[in-house]
Design an enzyme around this catalytic site. Structure first.
Site, PDB file in Angstrom:
ATOM      1  N   ASP A 282       0.861  -1.183   0.000  1.00  0.00           N
ATOM      2  CA  ASP A 282       0.000   0.000   0.000  1.00  0.00           C
ATOM      3  C   ASP A 282       0.903   1.241   0.000  1.00  0.00           C
ATOM      4  OD1 ASP A 282      -2.126   1.742   0.020  1.00  0.00           O
ATOM      5  OD2 ASP A 282      -3.209   0.738   1.625  1.00  0.00           O
TER       6      ASP A 282
HETATM    7  C1  BGC Z   1      -5.174   3.131   0.252  1.00  0.00           C
HETATM    8  C2  BGC Z   1      -5.347   2.075  -0.806  1.00  0.00           C
HETATM    9  C3  BGC Z   1      -5.272   2.683  -2.190  1.00  0.00           C
HETATM   10  C4  BGC Z   1      -3.981   3.449  -2.321  1.00  0.00           C
HETATM   11  C5  BGC Z   1      -3.788   4.072  -3.691  1.00  0.00           C
HETATM   12  C6  BGC Z   1      -3.977   4.005  -0.008  1.00  0.00           C
HETATM   13  O1  BGC Z   1      -3.947   5.079   0.855  1.00  0.00           O
HETATM   14  O2  BGC Z   1      -5.063   2.515   1.518  1.00  0.00           O
HETATM   15  O3  BGC Z   1      -6.565   1.416  -0.618  1.00  0.00           O
HETATM   16  O4  BGC Z   1      -5.368   1.684  -3.146  1.00  0.00           O
HETATM   17  O5  BGC Z   1      -3.955   4.474  -1.338  1.00  0.00           O
HETATM   18  O6  BGC Z   1      -4.654   5.097  -3.926  1.00  0.00           O
END
Ligand code: BGC
Length: 763
Positions: A282
């Site tokens: 993530d």
């Molecule tokens: C979130 C994810 C997301 C990623 C990209 C993160 O902050 O936890 O769910 O896919 O950002 O946008």
């Protein structure tokens, strides 16, 4: 939606050592093709493939293209149009080995056409509708040159304080697992390599929904049995359905951050479950290993992550910076890097990109003249799916449906709220294309009735909350405070109510209140809106609450104040039309809650399928040393699986085909369902099973199957469910998945509490 930072984007990698090209291998032979390619790659090129970067509007495109052409970037996210992505793919085609880029995005509930938020989709209990939403999202995203989505999000959420409850499919393992499979198949269509498909990467692996206290990014501490039994199955279902990717959770699990968890990523995911796809960290999660306190510095963080099997690092630079040194010092092996590179290349292969890097980008002359063109939307489907996701919670004296000839006061801060209509994670949706409740009701009423609108209240009068919501990742302030005083707003709404036959109040949360990092300590409708509801109630006019929110709210008082309540969540581009369809009876509501509504925040957790206890609460016997809170009624406000219709359904004649079942046999559980009302309607017949005695304490009941059926007024039908030993299996104390002989209760109902029961014995 997300603010992006340039910080440390460009890493200068160690010198290129160009390897000799080997004999080409035919594309058809995936493993050999990838091995051959890897034989030609320098270390720098390999590490480049592990970099996934976020593209922001402020980013220097020319520099990015230079980095891509140098083989230093494997994929991007947040660049979402063909004209944006084509030059980047062109740059990749100028790189030494011409390894294609992939383009990713958070396509969660729609892409251009925004479908209801995932929690709302789950409320439909309609696998076809949910699948349709995913398929259309994939088609629209692929048409915009996207190859992969960070979805579905299948984190079980049993604590509605967590803002990302909105993004998941609720509290129940069985329901979420079913939807997980449906969404993966919908995104990937005929295959992740099809031009109109996008690869699914299920998230957030794992257990993100169980963050302590519902506070985002907090720790997760969970027994192995609960993990295996309740929280892991949805991820597994997504993987079994063929998800090509996994996004790794930001949280720690029992003291180990998921991003550094070799047991989670290697032993469980890859070895036990046989996952062969791409594992993406993530956002910034590798760097966060330092903050978690398991890595001294960036070097150790990169080492832990690559060792754990995190293939791609999302938006941090540590792999590029640290892997060469770690390899040189022998702290990691070439194999660690190669495994990750192989997964990235394999994912690109599976997306069809080696065969055609422009598969989804297409030719410039075919680019849509207007990305936002109405013709690119799927409005009819969005409306159909949205109306199936609405849940009728109360309907006293048949307040609903409304007459199209009535004089209606429409009030509330969410009546004209195009941004909120979309919910959070609204991909490439445009607020200007949302149908608000005001628009939808107006269209439904044509000129036959009068709609008097008054805003009535701001979303919140709490300045701190307002500032927080507007400070969140959004591009522009989206919660607009009304300059008029609260009293002036209420007075105007009360006047409108007094002039009308019936009042519809659109109240609840702004979409930012149910989003990433939007955890709440209470689940009330904000005070400004509660004051409005009180004033409306005092007018004596029939009061319909249209709730918009991304989590269960504790609406104890409002349940009494309102004559009717329709839960609409955040219902997407066509939300206003869909809600109007239900309010005026053009569609008979059929949604059911995918999670429990607590009476108050203090009751959490309230999930229905909790384990049996030694001193269960006995209704009507207060103070008898049973499990309860003495200062409030025990039990939820609305149970899991609950939802009304404009017609009535009656269940009778429940029967089991046998009172015993053996390991290889099957048992039929049936019930007669009759539509006893005057309208055609759909309902969800739910099958719950309780394992009465086991080697471990078992839940009081668990959903094991359901059917959504349509019955015409007066029609009746026998609904059958097949039960086999597989439905009775669970993870015991040794984590062995098996059924145990003994008594099982079978319950069938139209929600999780109001059920009829029969029993059988597993031999
Ligand atoms: C979130 C994810 C997301 C990623 C990209 C993160 O902050 O936890 O769910 O896919 O950002 O946008």
């Amino acid at each position: 939606m997300k603010k992006l930072c340039l910080l440390g984007l460009f890493v200068s990698l160690a010198s290129h050592q160009v390897l000799a090209a080997t004999t080409p291998v035919p594309l058809e032979n995936k493993d050999a093709f990838i091995s051959n390619l890897m034989n030609q790659m320098t270390l720098d090129e390999k590490i480049g493939q592990l970099r996934l970067i976020s593209i922001g509007p402020e980013m220097p495109r020319e520099l990015i293209r230079k980095e891509i052409a140098a083989g230093n970037i494997g994929g991007t996210f947040n660049s979402i149009t063909r004209p944006e992505n084509r030059p980047m793919q062109d740059a990749a085609m100028r790189s030494r080995l011409k390894i294609p880029m992939f383009f990713a995005y958070d396509v969660i509930h729609g892409h251009r056409t925004i479908f209801p938020i995932p929690l709302a989709l789950a409320s439909s209990w309609d696998m076809d509708a949910i699948g349709l939403s995913g398929r259309i999202a994939a088609k629209e995203a692929a048409a915009d040159s996207l190859d992969i989505t960070f979805a579905p999000m299948v984190d079980i959420s049993r604590d509605p304080r967590w803002g990302r409850t909105s993004e998941g499919f609720g509290e129940d393992t069985y329901l979420v697992s079913r939807i997980a499979g449906v969404m993966v198949k919908a995104f990937q269509g005929a295959g992740a390599n099809a031009a109109d498909s996008i690869m699914a990467s299920v998230k957030h692996f794992a257990l993100y929904g169980a963050v302590e206290g519902g506070r985002d990014y907090n720790v997760v501490d969970m027994s192995p049995v609960k993990m295996y039994q309740d929280y892991l199955p949805p991820y597994r279902a997504a993987i079994d359905a063929g998800a090509g990717g996994v996004m790794v959770a930001l949280n720690s699990i029992n003291g180990v951050p998921a991003t550094a968890d070799t047991w989670l990523m290697n032993d469980l995911l890859r070895k036990d479950w046989g996952f062969k796809g791409l594992a993406v960290s993530d956002h910034g999660a590798i760097f966060e290993l330092i903050k978690h306190g398991v890595a001294r510095d960036g070097r150790e963080a990169a080492k832990l992550a690559i060792k754990a099997g995190i293939d791609m690092s999302m938006n941090d630079t540590l792999y590029g910076k640290e892997l060469p040194g770690l390899l040189k010092s022998g702290e990691i092996e070439q194999q660690d890097i190669d495994n990750a590179v192989r997964e990235v290349l394999a994912a690109k292969y599976d997306m069809g990109l080696f065969k055609d890097p422009y598969l989804r980008i297409g030719k410039a002359e075919d680019d849509p003249a207007d990305t936002y063109a109405e013709s690119r939307l799927h409005r009819a489907d969005a409306r159909e799916v949205a109306r199936r996701s609405l849940v009728l919670l109360k309907n006293q004296n048949e307040t609903l449906p409304l007459k199209k000839t009535a004089k209606i006061a429409l009030v509330g801060p969410l009546a004209k709220a195009p941004i909120d209509m979309m919910g959070s994670w609204a991909a490439a949706g445009r607020p200007a294309q949302s149908v608000t409740l005001f628009d939808g009701m107006n269209a439904a009423m044509a000129d036959k009735a009068t709609l008097i609108y008054a805003r009535g209240a701001s979303i919140t009068s709490d300045r701190k909350v307002l500032d927080y919501l507007n400070f969140l990742n959004f591009d522009a302030p989206e919660v607009v405070d009304d300059p008029r005083s609260a009293q002036v707003l209420i007075d105007e709404a009360v006047k409108a109510a007094k002039d009308a036959d019936v009042v519809v109040a659109a109240v609840g949360e702004s979409r930012g209140m149910s989003h990433e990092s939007s955890s709440r300590t209470d689940l009330n409708i904000p005070a400004s809106q509660r004051e409005l509801i009180k004033a409306l109630k005092a007018t004596g006019k029939p009061l319909v609450l249209v709730l918009m929110n991304g989590r269960p709210l504790s609406i104890l008082e409002e349940k009494d104040q309102a004559d009717a309540i329709l839960e609409t969540w955040f219902s997407g581009t066509e939300g206003g039309n869909a809600i109007a369809d239900v309010l005026f009876g053009d569609y008979n509501p059929s949604g059911k809650l995918p999670l429990t509504f607590p009476r108050s925040v203090g009751q959490i957790p309230t999930y229905y399928n909790h384990l049996s206890i030694g001193r269960p609460f006995t209704p009507g016997k207060p103070g008898n040393y049973t499990s309860q809170y003495f200062d409030d009624t025990t039990g939820p406000l609305f149970p899991f699986g609950y939802g009304l219709s404009y017609t009535d359904f009656a269940l009778s004649d429940m029967a089991l085909s046998s009172t015993t079942l053996n390991a290889t046999g099957k048992l039929d559980a049936s019930v007669m369902v009759k539509n006893t009302g005057k309208r055609d309607g759909e309902t969800v017949v739910q099958l719950y099973i309780q394992d009465v005695t086991g080697s471990m304490i078992r839940p009081v009941k668990e959903l094991k199957n359901f059917q959504k059926i349509l019955l015409k007024a007066g029609e009746q039908k026998v609904v059958h469910f097949t039960i086999s030993e597989d439905d009775l299996k669970f993870y015991n104390a040794q984590l062995k998945y098996a059924a145990e002989p003994g008594k099982f209760n079978v319950q069938i109902g139209l929600d999780s509490q109001d059920v009829t029961q029969q029993s059988f014995e597993l031999l």
